[in-house]
Scaffold this motif. Structure first.
Motif, PDB file in Angstrom:
ATOM      1  N   CYS A 188       0.833  -1.203   0.000  1.00 30.94           N
ATOM      2  CA  CYS A 188       0.000   0.000   0.000  1.00 30.94           C
ATOM      3  C   CYS A 188       0.869   1.255   0.000  1.00 30.94           C
ATOM      4  CB  CYS A 188      -0.929  -0.023   1.212  1.00 30.94           C
ATOM      5  SG  CYS A 188      -2.162   1.289   1.219  1.00 30.94           S
ATOM      6  N   LYS A 189       1.952   1.243   0.758  1.00 29.44           N
ATOM      7  CA  LYS A 189       2.894   2.371   0.787  1.00 29.44           C
ATOM      8  C   LYS A 189       3.467   2.612  -0.610  1.00 29.44           C
ATOM      9  CE  LYS A 189       7.322   3.617   2.989  1.00 29.44           C
ATOM     10  NZ  LYS A 189       6.992   5.002   3.396  1.00 29.44           N
ATOM     11  N   LEU A 190       3.859   1.546  -1.292  1.00 34.69           N
ATOM     12  CA  LEU A 190       4.375   1.655  -2.664  1.00 34.69           C
ATOM     13  C   LEU A 190       3.314   2.235  -3.593  1.00 34.69           C
ATOM     14  CD1 LEU A 190       6.398   0.822  -5.030  1.00 34.69           C
ATOM     15  CD2 LEU A 190       5.080  -1.316  -5.101  1.00 34.69           C
ATOM     16  N   LEU A 191       2.103   1.677  -3.541  1.00 36.35           N
ATOM     17  CA  LEU A 191       1.037   2.081  -4.460  1.00 36.35           C
ATOM     18  C   LEU A 191       0.631   3.533  -4.246  1.00 36.35           C
ATOM     19  CD1 LEU A 191      -1.113  -1.155  -4.053  1.00 36.35           C
ATOM     20  CD2 LEU A 191       0.134  -0.504  -6.120  1.00 36.35           C
ATOM     21  N   ALA A 192       0.629   3.975  -2.987  1.00 36.65           N
ATOM     22  CA  ALA A 192       0.196   5.338  -2.676  1.00 36.65           C
ATOM     23  C   ALA A 192       1.319   6.350  -2.866  1.00 36.65           C
ATOM     24  CB  ALA A 192      -0.332   5.404  -1.247  1.00 36.65           C
ATOM     25  N   GLU A 193       2.495   6.067  -2.323  1.00 40.09           N
ATOM     26  CA  GLU A 193       3.562   7.061  -2.274  1.00 40.09           C
ATOM     27  C   GLU A 193       4.449   7.066  -3.512  1.00 40.09           C
ATOM     28  OE1 GLU A 193       5.758   6.617   1.350  1.00 40.09           O
ATOM     29  OE2 GLU A 193       3.945   6.606   2.595  1.00 40.09           O
ATOM     30  N   GLU A 194       4.665   5.893  -4.111  1.00 38.43           N
ATOM     31  CA  GLU A 194       5.574   5.812  -5.252  1.00 38.43           C
ATOM     32  C   GLU A 194       4.830   5.831  -6.588  1.00 38.43           C
ATOM     33  OE1 GLU A 194       8.933   5.957  -4.937  1.00 38.43           O
ATOM     34  OE2 GLU A 194       8.384   6.330  -2.849  1.00 38.43           O
ATOM     35  N   MET A 195       3.740   5.065  -6.666  1.00 35.54           N
ATOM     36  CA  MET A 195       3.014   4.951  -7.927  1.00 35.54           C
ATOM     37  C   MET A 195       1.910   5.995  -8.068  1.00 35.54           C
ATOM     38  SD  MET A 195       2.592   0.873  -8.609  1.00 35.54           S
ATOM     39  CE  MET A 195       3.993  -0.214  -8.855  1.00 35.54           C
ATOM     40  N   GLY A 196       1.369   6.463  -6.947  1.00 35.54           N
ATOM     41  CA  GLY A 196       0.285   7.434  -7.004  1.00 35.54           C
ATOM     42  C   GLY A 196      -1.009   6.863  -7.537  1.00 35.54           C
ATOM     43  N   VAL A 197      -1.257   5.565  -7.293  1.00 30.94           N
ATOM     44  CA  VAL A 197      -2.456   4.911  -7.817  1.00 30.94           C
ATOM     45  C   VAL A 197      -3.386   4.461  -6.695  1.00 30.94           C
ATOM     46  CG1 VAL A 197      -1.294   4.135  -9.916  1.00 30.94           C
ATOM     47  CG2 VAL A 197      -1.291   2.663  -7.883  1.00 30.94           C
ATOM     48  N   CYS A 198      -3.117   4.912  -5.464  1.00 26.40           N
ATOM     49  CA  CYS A 198      -3.863   4.399  -4.324  1.00 26.40           C
ATOM     50  C   CYS A 198      -3.991   5.488  -3.271  1.00 26.40           C
ATOM     51  CB  CYS A 198      -3.116   3.185  -3.736  1.00 26.40           C
ATOM     52  SG  CYS A 198      -3.861   2.445  -2.267  1.00 26.40           S
ATOM     53  N   VAL A 199      -5.122   5.485  -2.582  1.00 23.87           N
ATOM     54  CA  VAL A 199      -5.293   6.317  -1.397  1.00 23.87           C
ATOM     55  C   VAL A 199      -5.663   5.380  -0.254  1.00 23.87           C
ATOM     56  CG1 VAL A 199      -7.720   6.792  -1.956  1.00 23.87           C
ATOM     57  CG2 VAL A 199      -6.491   8.297  -0.390  1.00 23.87           C
ATOM     58  N   GLU A 200      -5.044   5.572   0.900  1.00 23.12           N
ATOM     59  CA  GLU A 200      -5.240   4.662   2.019  1.00 23.12           C
ATOM     60  C   GLU A 200      -6.456   5.064   2.840  1.00 23.12           C
ATOM     61  OE1 GLU A 200      -1.897   2.601   4.542  1.00 23.12           O
ATOM     62  OE2 GLU A 200      -2.473   4.471   5.553  1.00 23.12           O
ATOM     63  N   LEU A 201      -7.288   4.071   3.168  1.00 20.72           N
ATOM     64  CA  LEU A 201      -8.463   4.293   4.017  1.00 20.72           C
ATOM     65  C   LEU A 201      -8.176   3.877   5.450  1.00 20.72           C
ATOM     66  CD1 LEU A 201     -11.429   4.909   4.615  1.00 20.72           C
ATOM     67  CD2 LEU A 201     -12.012   2.644   3.724  1.00 20.72           C
ATOM     68  N   GLY A 202      -7.643   2.688   5.629  1.00 22.13           N
ATOM     69  CA  GLY A 202      -7.329   2.163   6.954  1.00 22.13           C
ATOM     70  C   GLY A 202      -6.002   1.445   6.918  1.00 22.13           C
ATOM     71  N   ARG A 203      -5.515   1.085   8.099  1.00 24.46           N
ATOM     72  CA  ARG A 203      -4.247   0.359   8.171  1.00 24.46           C
ATOM     73  C   ARG A 203      -4.333  -0.619   9.327  1.00 24.46           C
ATOM     74  NH1 ARG A 203       1.004   4.028   8.552  1.00 24.46           N
ATOM     75  NH2 ARG A 203       0.166   4.750   6.556  1.00 24.46           N
ATOM     76  N   GLY A 204      -4.568  -1.884   9.024  1.00 26.52           N
ATOM     77  CA  GLY A 204      -4.648  -2.905  10.047  1.00 26.52           C
ATOM     78  C   GLY A 204      -6.060  -3.178  10.509  1.00 26.52           C
ATOM     79  N   ALA A 205      -6.206  -4.304  11.207  1.00 32.71           N
ATOM     80  CA  ALA A 205      -7.523  -4.743  11.674  1.00 32.71           C
ATOM     81  C   ALA A 205      -7.944  -4.041  12.953  1.00 32.71           C
ATOM     82  CB  ALA A 205      -7.514  -6.262  11.889  1.00 32.71           C
ATOM     83  N   GLU A 206      -7.037  -3.225  13.543  1.00 33.61           N
ATOM     84  CA  GLU A 206      -7.374  -2.565  14.804  1.00 33.61           C
ATOM     85  C   GLU A 206      -7.701  -1.086  14.625  1.00 33.61           C
ATOM     86  OE1 GLU A 206      -4.176  -3.629  14.255  1.00 33.61           O
ATOM     87  OE2 GLU A 206      -4.487  -5.723  14.812  1.00 33.61           O
ATOM     88  N   CYS A 207      -7.488  -0.545  13.443  1.00 35.90           N
ATOM     89  CA  CYS A 207      -7.647   0.897  13.250  1.00 35.90           C
ATOM     90  C   CYS A 207      -9.118   1.303  13.313  1.00 35.90           C
ATOM     91  CB  CYS A 207      -7.047   1.325  11.912  1.00 35.90           C
ATOM     92  SG  CYS A 207      -7.956   0.738  10.470  1.00 35.90           S
TER      93      CYS A 207
END
Length: 500
Positions: free
Chosen positions: A413-432
């Motif tokens: 997800c870090k790669l897709l969002a920060e490097e590729m610019g093809v993703c935006v993060e909604l949550g991170r992990g099952a506890e968030c």
């Protein structure tokens, strides 16, 4: 023996593959095996060795029997596991580590298999292709006169992060108060955060059950002849350089290994053996009735799921967004992930309201993911960012909303969002904590008509073109096929294997 048959047998080479016992590993191994057969034909015999229940799945997924499937005896009851458990998909996450440790029991029968093949063929196999998690195959290769090559079923960036994190546990020695830390092998500017890590890795100290498995296996994998990676250097140039420099071995990018379109027989997905929760025909008919680039597809993969409160907030946020959606439902965390989905796990009246407005298609079971992502109506994919799902989405030019839950998904997800610019993060992990308002906002950002969504779609389309070029077979093939040629030339330098 017919004239020339002995010569054909003598010139034929044998490759033996050893995937880990998980759906996300078995499918790429089978796809890679198929590509070897397509590329080199009768010059190569490919055998995949796995446990009986996984062998049954692989045979169903390869009905033409182009790949030899060998069963390695395995009894889960011998390892404090429930009966007939041979795949991580059948286990709650807290018990998965037992299967990792139990998989080491496959070494003895696998060693016997390599010896039998060596006797039958009159020489050792050309090579073994093992999983990162079955790197004890290096010992088998050394003892039987062949070489072992590790195949990472993930991408280069995620693989490099995964192995560096487990080897070094850098978050434990970081002096940062904000949770950020540097990762050995990565540029200093590429800071990671403890929230990127699965709880088991976050708590690892080198003496826990997870460390005691992963650290030795990764150490052995770094002693292999080389690495194969399920990616293309042109979509992951940074990740490729990081991985190559970290492992200090040849790395052949033989992917992305895109899963072909699925076909159904009596409601069963031929690629997975899973029962469809909705027929591909009904799903595509529903999509045909939606506007172009308007639908959000939601799936957290074959093994991952979110919590009950997260599921409630996700449902409410989807309804608030008014975007049409297809949601592959699995029981929430804490319940049997393979059990029946209960209506009470969703907000009261949610299913009826979204069905009445033709806003939502809820799928209990398996969905025809490849076909959904390839449909003109699909705008974005809310995903756990497992590598197979990510490249399936990008191959169709579909941007992602990321909610990583386990394994290397946070690094993907870090790669897709920060490097590729093809993703935006909604949550991170099952506890968030993810609220309905955040769901609505992120869905509108990624799937709506704004500048951010347009830029993500543009970048996803560009990555998709690169993926399709890498896996194209015409004109000698793209980079994935050329990497396969280079790999075979490297392991076969002392043989008479002829590359077509």
């Amino acid at each position: 023996m017919a004239a020339g048959e002995g010569e054909d047998k003598k010139s034929q080479q044998h490759i033996v593959m050893l995937p880990f016992l998980a759906q996300g590993h078995l499918i790429p191994f089978l796809t890679l095996a198929g590509n070897l057969r397509r590329r080199f034909g009768a010059a190569v015999t490919v055998t995949i060795a796995t446990t009986p229940l996984n062998a049954r799945y692989l045979r169903a997924a390869d009905p033409q029997n182009h790949i030899h499937i060998h069963e390695l005896p395995f009894d889960s009851s011998d390892h404090d596991l429930p009966p007939a458990v041979e795949n991580t998909e059948a286990l709650p996450l807290r018990h998965v580590i037992k299967l990792f440790h139990a998989s080491a029991a496959l070494e003895t029968p696998f060693r016997s298999l390599i010896r039998r093949i060596s006797v039958a063929d009159g020489r050792p196999p050309l090579c073994i292709i093992s999983d990162v998690f079955t790197a004890w195959a290096n010992d088998v290769a050394a003892a039987t006169g062949t070489v072992n090559v590790v195949f990472s079923t993930g991408g280069a960036y995620g693989t490099a992060a995964y192995i560096s994190l487990w080897q070094n546990l850098p978050h434990r020695t970081s002096s940062s108060d904000d949770g950020n830390f540097s990762l050995p092998g990565f540029p200093a500017a590429h800071q990671f955060h403890v929230s990127h890590l699965h709880p088991y890795l976050r708590a690892a100290d080198g003496a826990d059950d997870w460390s005691r498995f992963f650290q030795p296996q990764i150490g052995k994998s770094l002693k292999s002849f080389g690495w194969l990676c399920n990616t293309a250097a042109e979509i992951e140039s940074l990740g490729f350089e990081i991985l190559k420099n970290y492992v200090q071995k040849s790395v052949w990018c033989v992917g992305p290994l895109i899963i072909p379109a699925r076909t159904a027989v009596a409601g069963i997905d031929s690629r997975t053996g899973k029962k469809f929760g909705v027929s591909p025909e009904d799903c595509l008919r529903w999509l045909d009735g939606q506007s172009e680039k308007s639908v959000l597809y939601i799936s957290f993969g074959s093994q991952n799921t979110i919590g009950l409160s997260q599921m409630t907030e996700l449902a409410l946020g989807l309804e608030d967004s008014r975007f049409p959606f297809i949601w592959v439902l699995r029981p929430p965390a804490g319940f049997d992930v393979d059990g029946e989905f209960r209506r009470e796990w969703l907000p009261a009246g949610f299913e009826e309201r979204t069905a009445r407005k033709n806003q939502g298609l809820l799928v209990r079971g398996w969905a025809p993911q490849v076909e959904i992502l390839g449909h003109r109506s699909t705008a974005a994919f809310l995903s756990h960012c497992g590598w197979n799902s990510a490249v399936e989405s990008l191959s169709q030019g579909v941007a992602l909303i990321g909610w990583p839950l386990a394994a290397e998904q946070g690094y993907n997800c870090k790669l897709l969002a920060e490097e590729m610019g093809v993703c935006v993060e909604l949550g991170r992990g099952a506890e968030c904590e993810v609220g309905r308002e955040e769901v609505r906002r992120v869905v509108e950002t990624a799937a709506g008509g704004g500048r951010k969504a347009a830029e993500m779609r543009r970048r996803a389309a560009e990555v998709g073109r690169k993926i399709r070029a890498a896996v194209a077979e015409d004109g000698g093939g793209g980079s994935a096929w050329k990497a396969l040629d280079d790999f075979i030339a490297a392991v076969g330098g002392r043989t008479n294997l002829i590359v077509p």
